[in-house]
Motif scaffolding. Sequence first.
Motif, PDB file in Angstrom:
ATOM      1  N   SER A 132      39.801  79.997  51.975  1.00  0.00           N
ATOM      2  CA  SER A 132      39.517  79.542  53.336  1.00  0.00           C
ATOM      3  C   SER A 132      38.476  78.513  53.379  1.00  0.00           C
ATOM      4  O   SER A 132      38.242  77.706  54.427  1.00  0.00           O
ATOM      5  N   HIS A 133      37.605  78.372  52.329  1.00  0.00           N
ATOM      6  CA  HIS A 133      36.668  77.073  52.220  1.00  0.00           C
ATOM      7  C   HIS A 133      36.974  76.034  51.307  1.00  0.00           C
ATOM      8  O   HIS A 133      36.473  75.041  50.992  1.00  0.00           O
ATOM      9  N   ASP A 134      38.461  75.996  51.165  1.00  0.00           N
ATOM     10  CA  ASP A 134      39.212  74.960  50.299  1.00  0.00           C
ATOM     11  C   ASP A 134      38.565  74.586  49.033  1.00  0.00           C
ATOM     12  O   ASP A 134      38.566  73.552  48.563  1.00  0.00           O
ATOM     13  N   TYR A 135      38.631  75.819  48.433  1.00  0.00           N
ATOM     14  CA  TYR A 135      37.930  75.626  46.929  1.00  0.00           C
ATOM     15  C   TYR A 135      39.211  76.434  46.257  1.00  0.00           C
ATOM     16  O   TYR A 135      39.801  77.582  46.748  1.00  0.00           O
ATOM     17  N   ILE A 159      32.317  87.821  42.774  1.00  0.00           N
ATOM     18  CA  ILE A 159      32.730  86.689  41.725  1.00  0.00           C
ATOM     19  C   ILE A 159      31.801  85.489  41.677  1.00  0.00           C
ATOM     20  O   ILE A 159      31.030  85.078  42.512  1.00  0.00           O
ATOM     21  N   GLY A 160      31.712  85.370  40.487  1.00  0.00           N
ATOM     22  CA  GLY A 160      30.576  84.296  39.904  1.00  0.00           C
ATOM     23  C   GLY A 160      31.300  83.291  39.271  1.00  0.00           C
ATOM     24  O   GLY A 160      32.419  83.081  39.225  1.00  0.00           O
ATOM     25  N   ASP A 161      30.623  82.398  38.290  1.00  0.00           N
ATOM     26  CA  ASP A 161      30.954  81.258  37.492  1.00  0.00           C
ATOM     27  C   ASP A 161      31.780  80.521  38.348  1.00  0.00           C
ATOM     28  O   ASP A 161      33.121  80.257  37.915  1.00  0.00           O
ATOM     29  N   PHE A 162      31.406  79.452  39.060  1.00  0.00           N
ATOM     30  CA  PHE A 162      32.100  78.473  39.553  1.00  0.00           C
ATOM     31  C   PHE A 162      32.122  77.344  38.916  1.00  0.00           C
ATOM     32  O   PHE A 162      32.426  76.165  39.573  1.00  0.00           O
ATOM     33  N   GLY A 163      31.934  77.142  37.597  1.00  0.00           N
ATOM     34  CA  GLY A 163      31.860  75.868  36.681  1.00  0.00           C
ATOM     35  C   GLY A 163      33.207  75.233  36.837  1.00  0.00           C
ATOM     36  O   GLY A 163      33.050  73.957  36.570  1.00  0.00           O
ATOM     37  N   LEU A 164      34.375  75.711  37.055  1.00  0.00           N
ATOM     38  CA  LEU A 164      35.506  75.084  36.864  1.00  0.00           C
ATOM     39  C   LEU A 164      36.220  75.043  38.560  1.00  0.00           C
ATOM     40  O   LEU A 164      37.338  74.680  38.623  1.00  0.00           O
ATOM     41  N   ALA A 165      35.318  75.439  39.373  1.00  0.00           N
ATOM     42  CA  ALA A 165      36.130  75.619  40.783  1.00  0.00           C
ATOM     43  C   ALA A 165      36.229  73.961  41.097  1.00  0.00           C
ATOM     44  O   ALA A 165      35.435  73.168  40.638  1.00  0.00           O
ATOM     45  N   LYS A 166      37.169  73.744  41.950  1.00  0.00           N
ATOM     46  CA  LYS A 166      37.418  72.508  42.435  1.00  0.00           C
ATOM     47  C   LYS A 166      37.779  72.657  44.120  1.00  0.00           C
ATOM     48  O   LYS A 166      38.379  73.558  44.508  1.00  0.00           O
ATOM     49  N   LYS A 167      37.087  71.580  44.743  1.00  0.00           N
ATOM     50  CA  LYS A 167      37.848  71.478  45.964  1.00  0.00           C
ATOM     51  C   LYS A 167      39.271  70.965  46.122  1.00  0.00           C
ATOM     52  O   LYS A 167      39.846  70.350  45.416  1.00  0.00           O
ATOM     53  N   VAL A 168      40.002  71.785  47.154  1.00  0.00           N
ATOM     54  CA  VAL A 168      41.433  71.313  47.432  1.00  0.00           C
ATOM     55  C   VAL A 168      41.358  70.200  48.313  1.00  0.00           C
ATOM     56  O   VAL A 168      40.905  70.611  49.596  1.00  0.00           O
ATOM     57  N   GLN A 169      42.179  69.135  48.279  1.00  0.00           N
ATOM     58  CA  GLN A 169      42.194  68.340  49.341  1.00  0.00           C
ATOM     59  C   GLN A 169      43.032  68.831  50.539  1.00  0.00           C
ATOM     60  O   GLN A 169      44.017  69.488  50.315  1.00  0.00           O
ATOM     61  N   LYS A 170      42.696  68.769  51.685  1.00  0.00           N
ATOM     62  CA  LYS A 170      43.500  69.239  52.769  1.00  0.00           C
ATOM     63  C   LYS A 170      44.645  68.725  53.082  1.00  0.00           C
ATOM     64  O   LYS A 170      45.554  69.585  53.249  1.00  0.00           O
ATOM     65  N   LYS A 172      47.017  67.409  51.079  1.00  0.00           N
ATOM     66  CA  LYS A 172      47.705  68.248  49.942  1.00  0.00           C
ATOM     67  C   LYS A 172      47.599  69.754  49.988  1.00  0.00           C
ATOM     68  O   LYS A 172      46.755  70.409  49.636  1.00  0.00           O
ATOM     69  N   ARG A 173      48.694  70.212  49.983  1.00  0.00           N
ATOM     70  CA  ARG A 173      48.777  71.823  50.095  1.00  0.00           C
ATOM     71  C   ARG A 173      48.797  72.371  48.550  1.00  0.00           C
ATOM     72  O   ARG A 173      48.155  73.207  48.226  1.00  0.00           O
ATOM     73  N   ARG A 174      49.223  71.496  47.739  1.00  0.00           N
ATOM     74  CA  ARG A 174      49.345  71.786  46.293  1.00  0.00           C
ATOM     75  C   ARG A 174      48.565  71.033  45.323  1.00  0.00           C
ATOM     76  O   ARG A 174      48.389  69.533  45.733  1.00  0.00           O
ATOM     77  N   MET A 175      48.057  71.262  44.335  1.00  0.00           N
ATOM     78  CA  MET A 175      47.157  70.383  43.530  1.00  0.00           C
ATOM     79  C   MET A 175      47.966  70.275  42.352  1.00  0.00           C
ATOM     80  O   MET A 175      47.700  70.925  41.280  1.00  0.00           O
ATOM     81  N   PHE A 176      48.470  68.882  41.845  1.00  0.00           N
ATOM     82  CA  PHE A 176      48.931  68.888  40.916  1.00  0.00           C
ATOM     83  C   PHE A 176      47.774  68.174  40.183  1.00  0.00           C
ATOM     84  O   PHE A 176      46.999  67.282  40.580  1.00  0.00           O
TER      85      PHE A 176
END
Length: 287
Positions: A132-135, A159-170, A172-176
């Motif tokens: 819900s925070h677009d990650y 939940i920890g280790d956000f080293g690979l986390a990514k922001k999702v573009q609002k 685009k619903r899907r992330m290719f």
Amino acid sequence: NNHGVAWWRGSLLGKGGFGSVYLAYLKKPKSRNAFYRPVMAVISAEVSSSSSLQKEKEVFNNLHDCPYILESYGEETTVSENGQMVYNLLLEYASGGTLADLIRRSGGCGLPELDVKRYTRSILKGIDYIHSHDYVHRDLKPENVLLVPSGSGDFVPKIGDFGLAKKVQKTKRRMFDSSIAGTILYMAPETLVDNIQESASEIWALGCIVFEMFTGKPPWGLNPNETIEELCKRIADGLELLEIPSGISKDGKDFLRGCLVKNHKFRFTIEMLLNHPFVSGIDDTEY
Ligand code: ADP
Ligand code: MG
Ligand code: MG
């Protein structure tokens, strides 16, 4: 020599991809006793190679208000004995270790169903908060779920280790994404086959974690003489060849099947899972 910060670095907790994780102790404790109690964990890396860690700090900063996400206390730069500038990411200390440790301690038997339910509901709420925070977290697995003791003697999973986390573009619903990340064992079919890594892929990973809590092992593992490609194909084939152990309750099985639906478009949503009878009766305030 360390800019007046009020902590000192203790023993090594783990070696990570982006730095080393240490215990941290208060420098000037109020009581003698407190001196020996770790107050934080710090991930440290030389400043020159700390850009990933700094990005991870940004993510932690944006996800600072959920009881099921590890807390970050910010960053500090210190100077090591040999004069190196060191970047430190300060984190809530999880003295219970990781969910992977807890599962290992069960001796390969898995956890009692009530614990599985509690942890599952909490992790689900953590994932809900992240999305819900677009990650997207992109590396959900038991090693990255940390256990913080609650007042009542249980652990709160965070939940920890956000080293690979990514922001999702609002838009685009899907992330290719050409840069898919994570661990194959917890990777969804659409990620392995089509490079799609979206929120539903994290529900797949949750299914793998729930399965592992129940049984002590992740649903898919590398068989002897099997290549990685063959393993990926087996995972991509989905549930058809996977046997869900008979000891799991009807609700538990149904929840697992909903997470491990091969086609991500038909996978259960977070909302469906939060309302699922497997976890809907769990009171979060029971911790
Ligand atoms: P990596 O990106 O290399 O996987 P992590 O952030 O997951 O690094 O940390 C590596 C390991 O260090 C974890 O799996 C856990 O065992 C330990 N660890 C990390 N953060 C903490 C913490 N806050 N409290 C206790 N142990 C931790
Ligand atoms: Mg990790
Ligand atoms: Mg990391």
